[in-house]
Design an enzyme around this catalytic site. Structure first.
Site, short mmCIF file in Angstrom:
data_model
loop_
_atom_site.label_atom_id
_atom_site.label_comp_id
_atom_site.label_asym_id
_atom_site.label_seq_id
_atom_site.Cartn_x
_atom_site.Cartn_y
_atom_site.Cartn_z
N ASP A 168 16.43 10.11 -8.87
CA ASP A 168 17.89 10.31 -8.75
C ASP A 168 18.38 10.16 -7.31
OD1 ASP A 168 18.15 10.72 -11.46
OD2 ASP A 168 18.05 12.89 -11.33
N HIS A 170 -9.41 11.56 1.24
CA HIS A 170 -8.43 10.48 1.21
C HIS A 170 -7.12 10.86 1.91
CE1 HIS A 170 -5.98 7.19 -0.71
NE2 HIS A 170 -7.11 6.55 -0.51
N LYS A 219 3.22 4.38 -1.09
CA LYS A 219 3.27 5.34 -2.19
C LYS A 219 4.61 6.04 -2.13
CE LYS A 219 -1.43 4.93 -1.71
NZ LYS A 219 -2.15 4.27 -0.60
N HIS A 229 0.84 -1.20 0.00
CA HIS A 229 0.00 0.00 0.00
C HIS A 229 0.87 1.25 0.00
CE1 HIS A 229 -3.31 2.62 1.82
NE2 HIS A 229 -3.88 2.07 0.76
N ASP A 258 0.14 17.92 19.11
CA ASP A 258 0.72 19.02 19.91
C ASP A 258 1.45 20.05 19.07
OD1 ASP A 258 -0.36 17.84 22.12
OD2 ASP A 258 1.54 17.13 22.97
N LYS A 268 -4.27 11.39 4.74
CA LYS A 268 -3.82 10.56 5.87
C LYS A 268 -2.74 11.34 6.61
CE LYS A 268 -4.15 6.85 2.45
NZ LYS A 268 -5.46 6.29 2.65
#
Length: 424
Positions: free
Chosen positions: A172, A342, A167, A165, A349, A344
């Site tokens: 380079d 979508h 991404k 999952h 704090d 995340k």
């Protein structure tokens, strides 16, 4: 006669094999954390940073620059621009890579660089990487090294349940991208229309890009047996900013509990406020108790979730089944109105921020391969707080009275979805 007697035996053997395969396929992986955490330091305490470095690893590296990219209109041009500028290597691991307009743009950019002599490696999840055959052949015929992660065979069908999952895009070895976005037309636009998903991705420079590259190299090795190394992939990295950051990973059989541990330690160490953007939020009892305990010691907890524009209704139901104790304790739950939400992101704090591929659910904590970027920096946290407030203004708050007034059928369906929440 003998054939008739053998038939029930054969059926029983077949049923046993099917049952065994189901058990393997639906295994939740490593044991999840099921004990209450003791709170012995706060986010601002140096011990928190040391703990995250030692337990999660690697240590937080100084000298980084992490820039937020909002929605497809910012995310895709930045990623494509970096790919088109590549001179030595491109490493790209993603769960969603679909055919379509934006998918074709990435195919074209990757193949152009491969034809120019750049070493291009693309690792696709076996389920989520839904490029059509013509696009896959085009990539491979033009020198792009494409592999599927955990391709199933009859002897390892349980791998169907273990998906990458992550991404991760690294160009380079010097500039990286991570966050929540997939390569699909759903993410195009500005996230303010039901057909355009709201998401956040991050462009990264500095020593922490080496952590991102290491995460890719690990899964590439698992998928291919090939080790990527040398200056093309791991060049010397100079400071690019002032932020401390780390990238850490989790995978079944190899530290799957790391993500859950990071979230629980962050929640338990909070002293003032927890702000969470969560695409899929299905907390277990330990997480619910940790959030409730935070509110009871005076921490403000705000969570933004998808509203009616959600791709999986069953996930919304499983999530809603857990809201009772949270709402009663005073946790604020808000639903994003304009489109599918979508993002995340967790901000604690106004100092500690965690972003990446991980959802707040059992699948991400125990079954999927995930990667998160943690940033320990007040200014970065303040900037993420401002983005959170923008999303909050486009959301509606769910009240305890509203949750309790659901109909009997809704309550039954929510509870049923909660029973299978580990597989959502």
């Amino acid at each position: 006669m003998r054939t008739k007697r053998l038939r029930p035996v054969a059926l029983a053997v077949a049923a046993t094999i099917v049952a065994a395969l189901l058990v393997l396929n639906l295994s939740i992986g490593d044991k999840q954390i099921d004990q209450r955490f003791q709170r012995i330091y706060t986010i601002a305490d140096p011990q928190f940073e040391r703990t995250m470095g030692v337990i999660l690893g690697p240590d937080l590296a100084p000298g980084n620059k992490v820039q937020p990219l909002l929605n497809g209109e910012q995310i895709f041009p930045a990623m494509l621009g970096a790919i088109r500028s590549a001179r030595h290597s491109i490493t790209f691991e993603t769960y969603i890579f679909w055919s379509g307009r934006i998918g074709q743009e990435f195919v074209d950019a990757l193949t152009e660089r491969a034809r120019a002599g750049v070493r291009v490696h693309v690792l696709l999840d076996w389920i989520g990487g839904q490029l059509d055959d013509a696009q896959l052949r085009h990539l491979q015929n033009n020198g792009v090294h494409v592999r599927r992660y955990n391709t199933p065979h009859w002897y390892n069908l349980h791998l169907l349940n273990n998906r990458t999952h992550r991404k991760l895009l690294v160009v380079d070895g010097q500039i990286g991208f991570t966050g929540g976005v997939g390569i699909a037309d759903l993410w195009r636009g500005n996230g303010q229309h039901p057909t355009q998903w709201r998401d956040t991705h991050f462009q990264v420079q500095g020593p922490v890009v080496g952590h991102m590259q290491a995460a890719f190299i690990d899964n590439w090795l698992q998928a291919t047996g090939e080790v990527l190394h040398g200056d093309a992939y791991l060049p010397p990295l100079q400071a690019a900013g002032s932020q401390k950051a780390q990238v850490f990973t989790s995978s079944p059989g190899g530290g799957a509990e790391s993500m859950q541990l990071m979230y629980l330690l962050s929640i338990t160490s909070a002293a003032k406020v927890i702000r969470m953007s969560a695409a899929y939020f299905v907390p277990d009892t330990v997480a619910v108790n940790a959030l409730v305990a935070a509110v009871r010691r005076g921490v403000k907890v705000q969570i933004i979730l998808p509203g009616e524009h959600l791709d999986w209704e069953i996930v919304r139901r499983a999530s809603r089944a857990t809201w009772g104790p949270l709402l009663r304790a005073g946790v604020e739950i808000h639903e994003y109105v304009p489109s599918m939400y979508h993002a995340k992101v967790m901000i604690v704090d106004d100092l500690w921020v965690s972003v990446g591929s991980t959802n707040f659910d059992a699948r991400s904590f125990a079954i999927n391969d995930e990667a998160n970027l943690n940033i320990y920096d007040r200014q970065f946290a303040a900037d993420q707080h401002a983005i959170f407030e923008q999303d909050l203004r486009r959301s509606r708050r769910v009240t305890l009275a509203e949750w309790e007034s659901r109909g009997a059928l809704d309550k039954l369906l929510d509870a049923g979805a909660g029973l299978i929440s580990s597989q959502l």
